[in-house]
Design a protein around this motif. Sequence first.
Motif, PDB file in Angstrom:
ATOM      1  N   LEU A  68      12.067  11.383 -11.140  1.00 50.74           N
ATOM      2  CA  LEU A  68      12.730   9.715 -11.682  1.00 50.74           C
ATOM      3  C   LEU A  68      12.053  10.012 -12.890  1.00 50.74           C
ATOM      4  CD1 LEU A  68      10.180   7.228  -9.479  1.00 50.74           C
ATOM      5  CD2 LEU A  68      12.017   8.209  -8.714  1.00 50.74           C
ATOM      6  N   THR A  70      15.783   8.248 -15.791  1.00 49.86           N
ATOM      7  CA  THR A  70      16.631   6.770 -15.990  1.00 49.86           C
ATOM      8  C   THR A  70      16.851   6.204 -17.063  1.00 49.86           C
ATOM      9  OG1 THR A  70      16.719   4.175 -15.453  1.00 49.86           O
ATOM     10  CG2 THR A  70      14.262   4.930 -16.067  1.00 49.86           C
ATOM     11  N   MET A  77      14.671  -0.147 -16.276  1.00 49.88           N
ATOM     12  CA  MET A  77      15.572   0.516 -15.366  1.00 49.88           C
ATOM     13  C   MET A  77      16.792   0.866 -15.064  1.00 49.88           C
ATOM     14  SD  MET A  77      13.972   0.767 -11.353  1.00 49.88           S
ATOM     15  CE  MET A  77      12.228  -0.163 -12.191  1.00 49.88           C
ATOM     16  N   LEU A  81      18.890   3.272 -10.547  1.00 52.29           N
ATOM     17  CA  LEU A  81      17.145   2.865  -9.950  1.00 52.29           C
ATOM     18  C   LEU A  81      16.660   2.247  -9.252  1.00 52.29           C
ATOM     19  CD1 LEU A  81      14.928   5.831  -9.773  1.00 52.29           C
ATOM     20  CD2 LEU A  81      14.122   4.984 -11.894  1.00 52.29           C
ATOM     21  N   LYS A  82      16.501   0.980  -9.356  1.00 48.21           N
ATOM     22  CA  LYS A  82      16.844  -0.147  -9.122  1.00 48.21           C
ATOM     23  C   LYS A  82      17.267  -0.245  -7.449  1.00 48.21           C
ATOM     24  CE  LYS A  82      14.194  -4.112  -9.129  1.00 48.21           C
ATOM     25  NZ  LYS A  82      14.489  -4.520  -7.115  1.00 48.21           N
ATOM     26  N   LEU A 103       7.533  11.383 -14.426  1.00 44.88           N
ATOM     27  CA  LEU A 103       9.058  10.292 -15.099  1.00 44.88           C
ATOM     28  C   LEU A 103       9.957  10.093 -16.134  1.00 44.88           C
ATOM     29  CD1 LEU A 103      10.654   7.253 -14.730  1.00 44.88           C
ATOM     30  CD2 LEU A 103       9.069   6.356 -15.988  1.00 44.88           C
ATOM     31  N   THR A 114      10.712  -0.406 -19.077  1.00 54.30           N
ATOM     32  CA  THR A 114      11.921   0.328 -17.974  1.00 54.30           C
ATOM     33  C   THR A 114      10.393   1.610 -17.876  1.00 54.30           C
ATOM     34  OG1 THR A 114      13.779   0.936 -19.295  1.00 54.30           O
ATOM     35  CG2 THR A 114      13.050   2.066 -18.012  1.00 54.30           C
ATOM     36  N   ARG A 115       9.556   1.487 -18.778  1.00 61.46           N
ATOM     37  CA  ARG A 115       8.337   2.406 -17.752  1.00 61.46           C
ATOM     38  C   ARG A 115       7.044   1.524 -17.112  1.00 61.46           C
ATOM     39  NH1 ARG A 115       3.272   5.325 -21.140  1.00 61.46           N
ATOM     40  NH2 ARG A 115       2.137   5.750 -19.647  1.00 61.46           N
ATOM     41  N   VAL A 118       9.704   0.283 -13.362  1.00 58.97           N
ATOM     42  CA  VAL A 118       9.001   1.747 -12.379  1.00 58.97           C
ATOM     43  C   VAL A 118       7.486   1.892 -12.346  1.00 58.97           C
ATOM     44  CG1 VAL A 118       9.100   4.379 -12.543  1.00 58.97           C
ATOM     45  CG2 VAL A 118      11.009   3.497 -13.662  1.00 58.97           C
TER      46      VAL A 118
END
Length: 164
Positions: A68, A70, A77, A81-82, A103, A114-115, A118
């Motif tokens: 992934l 992003t 994210m 991607l969402k 990722l 963001t991390r 996800v």
Amino acid sequence: MTDGPVLGESRTRTLLIVAHAPSPNTRRLRDAVVAGAGEAGADGIDVRAVAPLEAGPDDVLAASAVILGTTENLGYMSGALKDFFDRTYYPVLEGTQGLPYALYIRAGHDGTGTRRGVETIVTGLRWKPVCEPVLCRGAWQDGFEDKCRELGMLMAAGLDAGVF
């Protein structure tokens, strides 16, 4: 009857790369992941890079592993991607538990939100991380591409060797 491939039989595995790449630099990162996967020398690996808005449940269900990618958008994210997760989550939930994933994040700041976003979703999916996320933080550095190339190599080589 055997549980796996018979000696001499080839078994192609698919490495799916779902990466949001809206800018020249993020396309460079995605392309580095793809190049690294190709450089791994993994003949039995089919590498597919699909934009998040184009990827769907069938792509995930056919994958042996996923990378992934992003951007960090407002501490989260990318919307693309969402959207991918929103459309695929329930259709793949039961069929992909244990799916290996990695990722990478292109973060203008620190990438922690963001991390976390996800990882919350993939934890619900019960996917298994194969390494720490690659965080490309701050101002652009050419070394970001090297990190992403290594990530692609790691995933393809691991799949080819049957490590994950």
